[in-house]
Design a protein around this motif. Structure first.
Motif, PDB file in Angstrom:
ATOM      1  N   CYS A 170      33.311 -14.664  14.219  1.00 54.63           N
ATOM      2  CA  CYS A 170      32.326 -15.069  13.222  1.00 54.63           C
ATOM      3  C   CYS A 170      33.030 -15.751  12.048  1.00 54.63           C
ATOM      4  O   CYS A 170      34.007 -15.228  11.518  1.00 54.63           O
ATOM      5  CB  CYS A 170      31.524 -13.867  12.728  1.00 54.63           C
ATOM      6  N   GLY A 190      32.034 -16.054   9.176  1.00 57.78           N
ATOM      7  CA  GLY A 190      31.788 -15.349   7.923  1.00 57.78           C
ATOM      8  C   GLY A 190      32.585 -14.065   7.798  1.00 57.78           C
ATOM      9  O   GLY A 190      33.289 -13.850   6.822  1.00 57.78           O
ATOM     10  N   CYS A 191      32.514 -13.192   8.830  1.00 57.55           N
ATOM     11  CA  CYS A 191      33.110 -11.855   8.699  1.00 57.55           C
ATOM     12  C   CYS A 191      34.200 -11.566   9.716  1.00 57.55           C
ATOM     13  O   CYS A 191      34.843 -10.519   9.658  1.00 57.55           O
ATOM     14  CB  CYS A 191      32.009 -10.796   8.792  1.00 57.55           C
ATOM     15  N   CYS A 250      27.584 -14.433  13.225  1.00 58.01           N
ATOM     16  CA  CYS A 250      26.918 -13.191  13.618  1.00 58.01           C
ATOM     17  C   CYS A 250      25.566 -13.075  12.891  1.00 58.01           C
ATOM     18  O   CYS A 250      25.354 -13.696  11.850  1.00 58.01           O
ATOM     19  CB  CYS A 250      27.806 -11.988  13.311  1.00 58.01           C
ATOM     20  N   CYS A 271      25.711 -12.241   9.102  1.00 54.70           N
ATOM     21  CA  CYS A 271      26.093 -13.349   8.207  1.00 54.70           C
ATOM     22  C   CYS A 271      24.967 -14.391   8.112  1.00 54.70           C
ATOM     23  O   CYS A 271      24.753 -14.978   7.055  1.00 54.70           O
ATOM     24  CB  CYS A 271      27.394 -13.992   8.677  1.00 54.70           C
TER      25      CYS A 271
HETATM   26 ZN   LIG Z   1      29.598 -12.396  10.495  1.00 50.77          ZN
END
Ligand SMILES: [Zn+2]
Length: 219
Positions: A20, A22-23, A31, A34
């Motif tokens: 992901c 983002g995370c 995901c 996010c």
């Molecule tokens: Zn994420």
């Protein structure tokens, strides 16, 4: 120095692992957590353009950057899903409850020149548009709007006025009978000054479209 950084970035992106953006969670580029955290787009940029989220969001910035590299082509699907989820009502409003209106709605991606397409290998707006067409069941038309003139990179031109001038007469319509009286969702990845969408809209309207709504991932 920035050229070196750019090259390093490009190489890193080729080996972009499926995490992901983002995370870092595995086996997904974006995901659901996010995606849920992505903010609403800013108001007032252009009422005829609908955006799924704000380009200020660092995850979406990374996603759109990654989208431009072949290996990250899979990012087009979660981006199309993001558009559908955030703009569900507009596809639906013109959707299942009103069949004749739905039959008059189509998706057209912002095109690239043939030369640019050869260089990159794909059109990222078309990739998103293709998935959006699958999700919404609205037809995708790629044989109508063409870009036939290469322009200076829009990134290097800051003012909207100059961007518009740069794009003047770059786009053309073939097979205008396919867009006559149609509601067109004109798809692009990012809305910056709106010059590209505005120029495409002008050409599509001149060739008989009923309405042209810009649809972008972020603005
Ligand atoms: Zn994420």
């Amino acid at each position: 120095m920035w050229i070196i950084n750019k090259t390093v970035n490009e190489i890193l992106n080729l080996f972009l692992p499926e995490n992901c953006l983002g995370c870092g969670q595995k086996n997904t580029y974006l995901c659901p957590e996010c995606v849920n955290k992505m903010p609403a787009p800013p108001f007032g940029k252009d009422s005829r353009v609908l955006a799924a989220t704000s380009y200020e969001n660092p995850t979406i910035k990374k996603a759109i950057h990654a989208l431009k590299y072949k290996k990250a082509g899979k990012i087009a699907l979660p981006l199309a899903q993001l558009i559908e989820v955030r703009l569900h009502s507009i596809f639906n409003e013109r959707g299942s409850t009103c069949l004749p209106v739905r039959q008059a709605s189509i998706i057209i991606p912002v095109p690239m020149t043939k030369k640019r397409l050869r260089q990159r290998g794909f059109n990222q707006a078309e990739k998103i548009a293709r998935h959006l067409s699958d999700i919404t069941s609205l037809p995708l038309l790629t044989n109508v709007l063409y870009k036939n003139k290469e322009t200076a990179s829009q990134v290097d031109i800051k003012s909207r006025e100059k961007r518009l001038k740069n794009l003047k007469n770059c786009f053309c319509v073939k097979n205008p009978e396919f867009i006559k009286d149609k509601n067109i969702f004109l798809l692009d990845d990012v809305f910056t000054t709106g010059a590209t969408i505005s120029e495409c809209r002008k050409v599509l309207m001149k060739n008989g479209a009923r309405r042209v709504t810009g649809v972008v991932v972020a603005c």
